[in-house]
Design an enzyme around this catalytic site. Structure first.
Site: not given
Ligand SMILES: C[S@@+](CC[C@H](N)C(=O)[O-])C[C@H]1O[C@@H](n2cnc3c(N)ncnc32)[C@H](O)[C@@H]1O
Lengths: 121, 277
Positions: B78, B82, B104
Site C-alpha cells: 500500500r 498511496y 471517506y
Molecule cells: C485508513 S483509516 C481511515 C479513517 C477515515 N479517514 C476516517 O476519517 O474515519 C481506516 C480505519 O478507520 C476505521 N474505520 C473505517 N471505517 C469505519 C467504520 N465504518 N466504523 C468504525 N471504524 C471505521 C477503522 O479503524 C479502519 O481500520
C-alpha cells in the site's frame, strides 16, 4: 433501475424525496433512495419494520430491502457488481520506516520490564 | 462548475488541490462546502468506503476517478499505492486543473495520501488545503456515548503498539485503529490471523487485565444501517473476526490521581489573585 413511486400520496414531508435534481414524486433509484433516507431525520434512524415500510413505499429494489433487513451490504452486489462492498483499507503507512530499528528509546532506559497483568488484577 | 467562470477562474489559472471528507454515512455527512469543492473541481479523485458511496459521488460530478484500482490484490504494498495516489493527483494539478480528492470520513484522519498531496502541492507553489469531514472517530463518540474530554482519549494505529514501545495511559480511553490487520509489515495484506492479534493482546495485557472490556465498533456507512457494537473482553480479542471497517475501543481502567503538589500551587495562586492586597 428506475422505479416509479407506488402512490402519489406518499407519506413523506414536503421536499424530502429525491435528490437535488428530483422533485417530490419523481422516480428514484437506489442511490437516490439512500440519499433521501440519509438526509431525512425521521428516516435515518427508523428501525426494523418502519424502515422496511419506508423502503417499500419508495419502491426500493429487492436488494436494497434485503440489505436493510439483514445489514449485509453484499446483497447490493446484485445491483452494482461484486466490487462495491467495503473498499476500506489501511491508509496509514506509519512513517515507521523513518525510524532506526535499534534506536534507543531514552525515556524508557533503566525502567523495569513490565509484566503481564493477571486476569483479575 | 456551477459558478460563473469569471469567479471560478482567476486570470492566470493555476492548478490547485482540495482534499475533502465525504463523512461516513451516504447522504448524511457531506458538508455544503465539501460538496461545493466537488462541484467546482475539474477532476475528482475518490477513495471511499464502498462502491455505493462512489456511485453517489458520481452523481455530483462527471469526472470521478476512483483511486481503488491502484490497490493490488495482496501483491502490492500500500505504500506504493498511496504514493501513486499522490502522483496521479499531482499530475492533474501540474496541468493547471482544479483537483478535488474525496476521501471517506475525514481526509486527514488515519490517512496518509491527503496530507502528502497537500504538502507536495504546496512545496511546488500550488494552492492546497484540506476540508474536514465527519470521521469514524466522530461517529464512535456519538454511538458509544463517549466524550473524549471526560477521561482523555488516546488514538493509535494498532501497529504502533506492536512496532514501538508505546506508553499507554490507562486512565483514558484507548482507541485502536486498523486492528483487523495488526502486525502486517508487508502493507499488502487485508487481514491478519488471530495469532497477530494475540501479540497485540500480550502488549495490552501489560497494562490491562484480560478480563477488561474491549468494544469492537463499526459505524454505519449506508443510511439504512445502524452502528454495530460488540462488547467483548481483551482476552477474546484474538478470536473474534475484526474487519477492516472496525475500530477497537478500550475503556479506562484506572482513575487519574490528584496532583496534590499542583493543587497546593493553585491554592497559592488563588489566594494571591482572589484576595489581592
Ligand atoms: C485508513 S483509516 C481511515 C479513517 C477515515 N479517514 C476516517 O476519517 O474515519 C481506516 C480505519 O478507520 C476505521 N474505520 C473505517 N471505517 C469505519 C467504520 N465504518 N466504523 C468504525 N471504524 C471505521 C477503522 O479503524 C479502519 O481500520
Amino acid at each position: 433501475m428506475k422505479r416509479i413511486l407506488s402512490s402519489p400520496a406518499t407519506p413523506y414531508p414536503q421536499g424530502t424525496l429525491g435528490t437535488n435534481d428530483n422533485e417530490k414524486g419523481d422516480t428514484m433509484d437506489t442511490i437516490e433512495i439512500l440519499e433521501a433516507i440519509g438526509k431525512n431525520a425521521s428516516y435515518r434512524h427508523a428501525s426494523g419494520e418502519r424502515l422496511l415500510g419506508i423502503l417499500s413505499a419508495m419502491d426500493a429494489s429487492e436488494s436494497l430491502e434485503r440489505t436493510a433487513k439483514t445489514g449485509d451490504q453484499h446483497h447490493l452486489a446484485v445491483e452494482f457488481g461484486q466490487e462495491i462492498v467495503s473498499m476500506v483499507q489501511s491508509q496509514v503507512q506509519g512513517g515507521y520506516e523513518d525510524q532506526e530499528d535499534d534506536e534507543p528509546c531514552p525515556e524508557r532506559d533503566g525502567e523495569d520490564e513490565r509484566t503481564p497483568l493477571s486476569p483479575d488484577s | 462548475m456551477n459558478t460563473p467562470s469569471m469567479l471560478s477562474e482567476p486570470p492566470s489559472r493555476r492548478g490547485s488541490i482540495a482534499c475533502v471528507g465525504l463523512g461516513m454515512v451516504l447522504g448524511s455527512h457531506l458538508t455544503p462546502l465539501a460538496r461545493s469543492h466537488i462541484e467546482q473541481a475539474d477532476v475528482i479523485f475518490a477513495a471511499l468506503s464502498n462502491g455505493i458511496v462512489e456511485k453517489w459521488l458520481e452523481r455530483m460530478h462527471p469526472d470521478v476517478r476512483s483511486l481503488q484500482p491502484y490497490y493490488g490484490k495482496g501483491d502490492k504494498s500500500r505504500k506504493v499505492t498511496y504514493q501513486e495516489w499522490v502522483d496521479v493527483m499531482m499530475a492533474e494539478v501540474r496541468k493547471g486543473k482544479v483537483v478535488c480528492g474525496v476521501f471517506y470520513g475525514h481526509p486527514g484522519v488515519f490517512a496518509w495520501s491527503p496530507h502528502a498531496v497537500i504538502e507536495a502541492a504546496r512545496s511546488e507553489g500550488y494552492e492546497a488545503h484540506m476540508e474536514p469531514g465527519i470521521s469514524a472517530e466522530d461517529c464512535l463518540y456519538a454511538d458509544l456515548g463517549i466524550d473524549p474530554g471526560r477521561r482523555g482519549c488516546q488514538h493509535f494505529e494498532a501497529n504502533q503498539l506492536l512496532f514501538f514501545d508505546t506508553r499507554i495511559n490507562t486512565d483514558t480511553y484507548l482507541i485502536l485503529w486498523q486492528t483487523g490487520l495488526v502486525g502486517d509489515r508487508s502493507f499488502k495484506r487485508l487481514r491478519t490471523e488471530p495469532a497477530y492479534r494475540q501479540l497485540l493482546v500480550e502488549v495490552l495485557n501489560k497494562d490491562y487485565p484480560l478480563s477488561h472490556e474491549a468494544i469492537v465498533y463499526r459505524g454505519a456507512t449506508l443510511p439504512i444501517e445502524q452502528a454495530r457494537v460488540r462488547r467483548i473482553t481483551l482476552g477474546e480479542l484474538p478470536n473474534v473476526d475484526i474487519t477492516a471497517e472496525e475500530t477497537v475501543v478500550i475503556p479506562p481502567l484506572s482513575r487519574p490521581r490528584r496532583n496534590r503538589a499542583m493543587m497546593a500551587r493553585l491554592d497559592a495562586l488563588d489566594r494571591m489573585f482572589e484576595n489581592p492586597g
